[in-house]
Design a protein around this motif. Sequence first.
Motif, PDB file in Angstrom:
ATOM      1  N   LEU A  32       5.796 -20.652  -6.507  1.00  0.00           N
ATOM      2  CA  LEU A  32       5.320 -19.479  -7.231  1.00  0.00           C
ATOM      3  C   LEU A  32       3.840 -19.238  -6.949  1.00  0.00           C
ATOM      4  CD1 LEU A  32       6.745 -20.368 -10.750  1.00  0.00           C
ATOM      5  CD2 LEU A  32       7.821 -18.973  -8.999  1.00  0.00           C
ATOM      6  N   VAL A  33       3.462 -17.968  -6.904  1.00  0.00           N
ATOM      7  CA  VAL A  33       2.052 -17.596  -6.950  1.00  0.00           C
ATOM      8  C   VAL A  33       1.829 -17.008  -8.334  1.00  0.00           C
ATOM      9  CG1 VAL A  33       0.237 -16.112  -6.029  1.00  0.00           C
ATOM     10  CG2 VAL A  33       1.866 -17.191  -4.478  1.00  0.00           C
ATOM     11  N   ILE A  34       0.870 -17.581  -9.052  1.00  0.00           N
ATOM     12  CA  ILE A  34       0.557 -17.193 -10.424  1.00  0.00           C
ATOM     13  C   ILE A  34      -0.866 -16.633 -10.463  1.00  0.00           C
ATOM     14  CG2 ILE A  34       0.302 -18.023 -12.804  1.00  0.00           C
ATOM     15  CD1 ILE A  34       3.138 -18.407 -11.813  1.00  0.00           C
ATOM     16  N   ARG A  35      -1.027 -15.496 -11.144  1.00  0.00           N
ATOM     17  CA  ARG A  35      -2.372 -14.947 -11.368  1.00  0.00           C
ATOM     18  C   ARG A  35      -2.760 -15.262 -12.798  1.00  0.00           C
ATOM     19  NH1 ARG A  35      -4.332 -10.270 -13.755  1.00  0.00           N
ATOM     20  NH2 ARG A  35      -2.262  -9.362 -13.840  1.00  0.00           N
ATOM     21  N   GLN A  36      -3.956 -15.802 -12.958  1.00  0.00           N
ATOM     22  CA  GLN A  36      -4.462 -16.102 -14.294  1.00  0.00           C
ATOM     23  C   GLN A  36      -5.708 -15.258 -14.533  1.00  0.00           C
ATOM     24  OE1 GLN A  36      -4.531 -20.201 -15.419  1.00  0.00           O
ATOM     25  NE2 GLN A  36      -6.222 -19.900 -16.822  1.00  0.00           N
ATOM     26  N   ASP A  37      -5.724 -14.527 -15.659  1.00  0.00           N
ATOM     27  CA  ASP A  37      -6.876 -13.683 -15.962  1.00  0.00           C
ATOM     28  C   ASP A  37      -7.892 -14.436 -16.811  1.00  0.00           C
ATOM     29  OD1 ASP A  37      -5.985 -13.574 -18.619  1.00  0.00           O
ATOM     30  OD2 ASP A  37      -5.156 -11.562 -18.423  1.00  0.00           O
ATOM     31  N   GLU A  38      -8.972 -13.755 -17.146  1.00  0.00           N
ATOM     32  CA  GLU A  38     -10.074 -14.364 -17.887  1.00  0.00           C
ATOM     33  C   GLU A  38      -9.658 -14.865 -19.269  1.00  0.00           C
ATOM     34  OE1 GLU A  38     -10.220 -11.089 -16.827  1.00  0.00           O
ATOM     35  OE2 GLU A  38     -11.228 -11.485 -14.939  1.00  0.00           O
ATOM     36  N   GLY A  39      -8.642 -14.256 -19.850  1.00  0.00           N
ATOM     37  CA  GLY A  39      -8.155 -14.655 -21.162  1.00  0.00           C
ATOM     38  C   GLY A  39      -7.169 -15.800 -21.134  1.00  0.00           C
ATOM     39  N   GLY A  40      -6.861 -16.313 -19.942  1.00  0.00           N
ATOM     40  CA  GLY A  40      -5.916 -17.410 -19.814  1.00  0.00           C
ATOM     41  C   GLY A  40      -4.468 -16.966 -19.700  1.00  0.00           C
ATOM     42  N   ARG A  56      -1.157 -15.731 -17.928  1.00  0.00           N
ATOM     43  CA  ARG A  56      -0.622 -16.035 -16.589  1.00  0.00           C
ATOM     44  C   ARG A  56       0.527 -15.084 -16.263  1.00  0.00           C
ATOM     45  NH1 ARG A  56      -1.305 -21.360 -14.686  1.00  0.00           N
ATOM     46  NH2 ARG A  56       0.918 -21.508 -14.276  1.00  0.00           N
ATOM     47  N   TYR A  57       0.533 -14.616 -15.020  1.00  0.00           N
ATOM     48  CA  TYR A  57       1.554 -13.676 -14.561  1.00  0.00           C
ATOM     49  C   TYR A  57       2.083 -14.133 -13.209  1.00  0.00           C
ATOM     50  CZ  TYR A  57      -0.967 -10.907 -17.977  1.00  0.00           C
ATOM     51  OH  TYR A  57      -1.582 -10.479 -19.120  1.00  0.00           O
ATOM     52  N   ARG A  58       3.391 -14.161 -13.063  1.00  0.00           N
ATOM     53  CA  ARG A  58       3.977 -14.533 -11.780  1.00  0.00           C
ATOM     54  C   ARG A  58       3.847 -13.359 -10.827  1.00  0.00           C
ATOM     55  NH1 ARG A  58       9.752 -16.159 -12.339  1.00  0.00           N
ATOM     56  NH2 ARG A  58      10.147 -13.960 -12.145  1.00  0.00           N
ATOM     57  N   VAL A  59       3.258 -13.610  -9.678  1.00  0.00           N
ATOM     58  CA  VAL A  59       3.062 -12.587  -8.659  1.00  0.00           C
ATOM     59  C   VAL A  59       4.253 -12.556  -7.709  1.00  0.00           C
ATOM     60  CG1 VAL A  59       1.588 -11.879  -6.724  1.00  0.00           C
ATOM     61  CG2 VAL A  59       0.569 -12.777  -8.817  1.00  0.00           C
ATOM     62  N   GLY A  60       4.785 -13.724  -7.360  1.00  0.00           N
ATOM     63  CA  GLY A  60       5.911 -13.772  -6.442  1.00  0.00           C
ATOM     64  C   GLY A  60       6.447 -15.177  -6.279  1.00  0.00           C
ATOM     65  N   ARG A  61       7.607 -15.263  -5.610  1.00  0.00           N
ATOM     66  CA  ARG A  61       8.264 -16.536  -5.319  1.00  0.00           C
ATOM     67  C   ARG A  61       8.421 -16.639  -3.816  1.00  0.00           C
ATOM     68  NH1 ARG A  61      11.445 -18.547 -10.107  1.00  0.00           N
ATOM     69  NH2 ARG A  61      12.162 -20.094  -8.620  1.00  0.00           N
ATOM     70  N   TYR A  62       8.249 -17.861  -3.289  1.00  0.00           N
ATOM     71  CA  TYR A  62       8.245 -18.056  -1.844  1.00  0.00           C
ATOM     72  C   TYR A  62       9.003 -19.319  -1.467  1.00  0.00           C
ATOM     73  CZ  TYR A  62       4.842 -14.469  -2.466  1.00  0.00           C
ATOM     74  OH  TYR A  62       4.239 -13.301  -2.850  1.00  0.00           O
ATOM     75  N   ALA A  63       9.502 -19.350  -0.246  1.00  0.00           N
ATOM     76  CA  ALA A  63      10.315 -20.463   0.227  1.00  0.00           C
ATOM     77  C   ALA A  63       9.492 -21.709   0.526  1.00  0.00           C
ATOM     78  CB  ALA A  63      11.089 -20.041   1.477  1.00  0.00           C
ATOM     79  N   THR A  64       8.265 -21.525   0.999  1.00  0.00           N
ATOM     80  CA  THR A  64       7.442 -22.680   1.356  1.00  0.00           C
ATOM     81  C   THR A  64       6.094 -22.609   0.654  1.00  0.00           C
ATOM     82  OG1 THR A  64       6.393 -21.637   3.261  1.00  0.00           O
ATOM     83  CG2 THR A  64       8.506 -22.772   3.653  1.00  0.00           C
ATOM     84  N   VAL A  89      -3.034 -19.256  -8.314  1.00  0.00           N
ATOM     85  CA  VAL A  89      -2.635 -20.641  -8.101  1.00  0.00           C
ATOM     86  C   VAL A  89      -1.211 -20.686  -7.568  1.00  0.00           C
ATOM     87  CG1 VAL A  89      -4.190 -21.599  -9.836  1.00  0.00           C
ATOM     88  CG2 VAL A  89      -1.908 -20.911 -10.489  1.00  0.00           C
ATOM     89  N   VAL A  90      -0.915 -21.764  -6.849  1.00  0.00           N
ATOM     90  CA  VAL A  90       0.423 -21.998  -6.312  1.00  0.00           C
ATOM     91  C   VAL A  90       1.018 -23.175  -7.078  1.00  0.00           C
ATOM     92  CG1 VAL A  90       1.710 -22.730  -4.270  1.00  0.00           C
ATOM     93  CG2 VAL A  90      -0.186 -21.105  -4.038  1.00  0.00           C
ATOM     94  N   GLU A  91       2.227 -22.978  -7.584  1.00  0.00           N
ATOM     95  CA  GLU A  91       2.915 -24.027  -8.336  1.00  0.00           C
ATOM     96  C   GLU A  91       4.377 -24.089  -7.911  1.00  0.00           C
ATOM     97  OE1 GLU A  91       2.561 -23.143 -12.467  1.00  0.00           O
ATOM     98  OE2 GLU A  91       0.418 -23.581 -12.516  1.00  0.00           O
ATOM     99  N   LYS A  92       4.944 -25.268  -8.021  1.00  0.00           N
ATOM    100  CA  LYS A  92       6.377 -25.429  -7.785  1.00  0.00           C
ATOM    101  C   LYS A  92       7.108 -24.926  -9.032  1.00  0.00           C
ATOM    102  CE  LYS A  92       9.616 -27.948  -5.391  1.00  0.00           C
ATOM    103  NZ  LYS A  92       9.876 -28.875  -4.361  1.00  0.00           N
ATOM    104  N   ALA A  93       8.185 -24.194  -8.858  1.00  0.00           N
ATOM    105  CA  ALA A  93       8.876 -23.520  -9.967  1.00  0.00           C
ATOM    106  C   ALA A  93       9.298 -24.476 -11.072  1.00  0.00           C
ATOM    107  CB  ALA A  93      10.090 -22.753  -9.449  1.00  0.00           C
TER     108      ALA A  93
END
Length: 59
Positions: A11-19, A21-29, A50-54
């Motif tokens: 997952l690519v997660i966007r975190q704003d100034e208020g903490g 978190r929003y998922r931007v997308g999912r990827y294979a690698t 940030v990049v995190e494992k689902a």
Amino acid sequence: MTEGGAVLPWLVIRQDEGGNRYRVGRYATRAEAERVADRLETRGRQQLYVVEKADRAAT
């Protein structure tokens, strides 16, 4: 997703100034997810990507 579908565990997660978190997308690698996060960060906005494992992100 399984059963003939694509497995997209990164997952690519966007975190704003208020903490918030929003998922931007999912990827294979991880490498693919990191490329996307790097590209988004260079757009000049003051956002954290940030990049995190689902399975880890769900906890």
